[in-house]
Structures are given as structure tokens and as C-alpha cells.
Design a protein around this motif. Structure first.
Motif, mmCIF file in Angstrom:
data_model
loop_
_atom_site.group_PDB
_atom_site.id
_atom_site.type_symbol
_atom_site.label_atom_id
_atom_site.label_comp_id
_atom_site.label_asym_id
_atom_site.label_seq_id
_atom_site.Cartn_x
_atom_site.Cartn_y
_atom_site.Cartn_z
ATOM 1 N N UNK A 199 0.961 -1.086 0.210
ATOM 2 C CA UNK A 199 -0.008 -0.061 -0.106
ATOM 3 C C UNK A 199 0.859 1.398 0.091
ATOM 4 N N UNK A 200 2.097 1.214 0.217
ATOM 5 C CA UNK A 200 3.156 2.432 0.186
ATOM 6 C C UNK A 200 3.232 2.741 -1.144
ATOM 7 N N UNK A 201 3.023 4.297 -1.602
ATOM 8 C CA UNK A 201 3.080 4.615 -2.880
ATOM 9 C C UNK A 201 4.239 5.680 -2.743
ATOM 10 N N UNK A 202 4.960 6.081 -4.018
ATOM 11 C CA UNK A 202 5.592 7.040 -4.182
ATOM 12 C C UNK A 202 5.056 8.541 -3.345
ATOM 13 N N UNK A 203 5.883 9.149 -2.736
ATOM 14 C CA UNK A 203 5.313 10.238 -1.920
ATOM 15 C C UNK A 203 5.010 10.109 -0.546
ATOM 16 N N UNK A 204 4.757 8.859 -0.113
ATOM 17 C CA UNK A 204 4.498 8.264 1.344
ATOM 18 C C UNK A 204 5.877 8.528 1.902
ATOM 19 N N UNK A 205 5.389 8.981 3.091
ATOM 20 C CA UNK A 205 6.720 8.998 4.206
ATOM 21 C C UNK A 205 6.785 7.659 5.074
ATOM 22 N N UNK A 206 8.096 7.304 5.340
ATOM 23 C CA UNK A 206 8.336 6.380 6.366
ATOM 24 C C UNK A 206 9.427 6.903 7.244
ATOM 25 N N UNK A 254 9.052 7.393 -0.020
ATOM 26 C CA UNK A 254 9.050 6.473 -0.903
ATOM 27 C C UNK A 254 9.112 7.183 -2.613
ATOM 28 N N UNK A 255 10.331 6.342 -3.184
ATOM 29 C CA UNK A 255 10.257 7.027 -4.717
ATOM 30 C C UNK A 255 9.727 5.850 -5.308
ATOM 31 N N UNK A 256 10.035 4.641 -5.096
ATOM 32 C CA UNK A 256 9.522 3.643 -6.313
ATOM 33 C C UNK A 256 9.011 2.346 -5.523
ATOM 34 N N UNK A 257 8.084 1.941 -6.386
ATOM 35 C CA UNK A 257 7.774 0.386 -5.757
ATOM 36 C C UNK A 257 8.461 -0.656 -6.789
ATOM 37 N N UNK A 258 8.766 -1.954 -6.035
ATOM 38 C CA UNK A 258 9.717 -2.656 -6.674
ATOM 39 C C UNK A 258 9.196 -4.128 -6.662
ATOM 40 N N UNK A 259 9.376 -4.935 -7.440
ATOM 41 C CA UNK A 259 8.991 -6.439 -7.394
ATOM 42 C C UNK A 259 10.122 -7.305 -8.004
#
Length: 144
Positions: A62-69, A82-87
């Protein structure tokens, strides 16, 4: 090895999980785990943290680019975007290698209804703010 080294928070997915230095089934039952070969949180390089998809990291996708961790450690508070989703496949170690940039890589197994998956999913986050508790600026906007 095996001691808690941080707490990880991602408000966008209601994630609040202890992070342990090390790995293995026993530690993954208690929280997420930081790979010992990876960079310390807040330092230069790639900090790699994994967790079980059926427990603590169930909403990681559910984390998407722009979200904060945010990572809270005994020595500082570190904010990542978050800058990139990976698989990737479990045999692919390219996302777990050392890097020249300051990043946080979070990953888990791909959700499967039956059995385990050889696919991994996660996010890459860039370090956007760091506040070491020994700094005179540490604690601004938060608690020490």
C-alpha cells in the motif's frame, strides 16, 4: 545480533513495527528485521529491512511514491520518502546491495493464499531528513 535497533512508522498504511538487527524466523515473528550487511539507518548507503507479509508487512504494498516512512533509533530520527515500488524474484539480490545514495529498502514476500512465494515486493525510499539526538537541532518538532 537479535536486539531491537529501531521502530519503523508509515502512517499512510498504519505501520508501526519494531525492527531487529538480524534475521531468521524467530526475529521475524517479533517484528521486521534489518539485514546486518546493510547500512545503518540514517547513514550513507542502502538500509535493508524485511518483514513477513502475513504479519507486520501485510500492507507494505500500500506504500506509494510520495509516502513518508520514519525510522526511530536510539541515536536519531530518520525520515524517508517512498520513490519507487519494486518487485523481484527471491534469487535477485540487486535491491539488497550496497548503494552510493542514502536509501531505505523495505520488502516482503508477495501475498499468496496457499504456500509461499518466490516473488518479493517492496519500496525504495530516499532519505529526506535526519536528526541525530546528539545534534543541537535534534528533537525539533518531536521528542527525544
Amino acid at each position: 545480533y537479535g536486539s531491537q535497533c529501531a521502530v519503523l512508522e508509515a502512517k499512510s498504511i498504519d505501520l508501526y513495527v519494531p525492527v531487529y538487527w538480524g534475521g531468521g524466523a524467530e526475529l521475524l515473528e517479533q517484528g521486521a528485521c534489518q539485514t546486518p550487511a546493510s547500512a545503518l539507518l540514517g547513514s550513507s548507503g542502502n538500509s535493508v529491512i524485511s518483514g513477513h507479509v502475513n504479519t507486520f508487512f501485510h500492507d507494505l504494498s500500500g506504500l506509494k511514491p510520495g509516502d513518508t516512512v520514519t525510522a526511530y533509533t536510539t541515536y536519531g530520527k530518520f525520515t524517508y520518502e517512498v520513490t519507487e515500488e519494486i518487485a523481484f524474484d527471491s534469487s535477485d539480490k540487486s535491491y539488497l546491495k550496497k548503494t552510493d545514495d542514502d536509501r531505505l529498502t523495505l520488502y516482503t514476500c508477495e501475498m499468496q493464499l496457499l504456500g509461499s512465494s518466490s516473488k518479493r515486493v517492496g519500496v525504495i525510499c530516499k532519505l529526506t531528513d535526519k536528526a541525530f539526538y546528539t545534534d543541537t537541532e535534534a528533537g525539533k518538532g518531536g521528542t527525544q
